[in-house]
Write a protein that holds these residues in place. Sequence first.
Motif: not given
Length: 251
Positions: A95-106
């Motif tokens: 079951y896929p729940l979310m796909t996206g791309r990194i916006d901030t990386f700290q």
Amino acid sequence: MTDGYLIGIDWDNDGDYTGTGENVTDDVLQRGAVTFQYGRDASRALSPPRVGAIGFTLCNADRLYSPENPASPIATDVSPAARILVEETINGTLYPLMTGRIDTFQVNTRRGDRSAQITGFDGLSLLRGKKITTEVYAAQRTGTLIGIILDAVGWTEARDLDVGATHVPWWWANGTDAFDLLTQLLRSEGPPSIAYIAPDGTFTYRDRHHRLLRSESLTSQATFRSEPTTLACCDDGGYGEGGYGECEYGG
């Protein structure tokens, strides 16, 4: 497939999450558990679509996620815009729940807090701030026009668009924000139309008739119920004749 969650980051941008440091599931800290949301900005049928957001915190004690660490095998790949995937397997079904791309990386380097905080957005964010210009279209349905917007912003992922129940007499874009154009078309279509990025990354548009036509709205998808306990259904025979029953009712 093994049951459980997978949180992956496609550092090398090759389309899978099997490379070095890409399965980050075991590194997700409990204090920074994965959170994500998408749908509408508010629980009203006329509310604009919400850009899906995701956030979590990774343990970075070994400095695997530190781009300045030459010993890290992914040091040169750690960057914003890397793909993020969240999915779960239950009884062998994925079951896929979310796909996206990194916006901030700290990266946190404080003593006692070697962690990396990550936030990201789903594909709907590609429409934000993207100015587009099109030719003039006559008597087109909302679904067709939303497809034109996606073409104009360079959308290459999957799309699932209803035809739309509203015909727009004349429509064009002249240096207009693509997300604002999408919102305007949803308002023209009327409630309960909606546009969102599905958990598998598909751009999805549903027109105002979808709840009347689609099986997901017409057929029960699941049933939830509570099972009675022994105490809730115990035999209270004898009540009224001086007895109190098995549950000692009144005793």
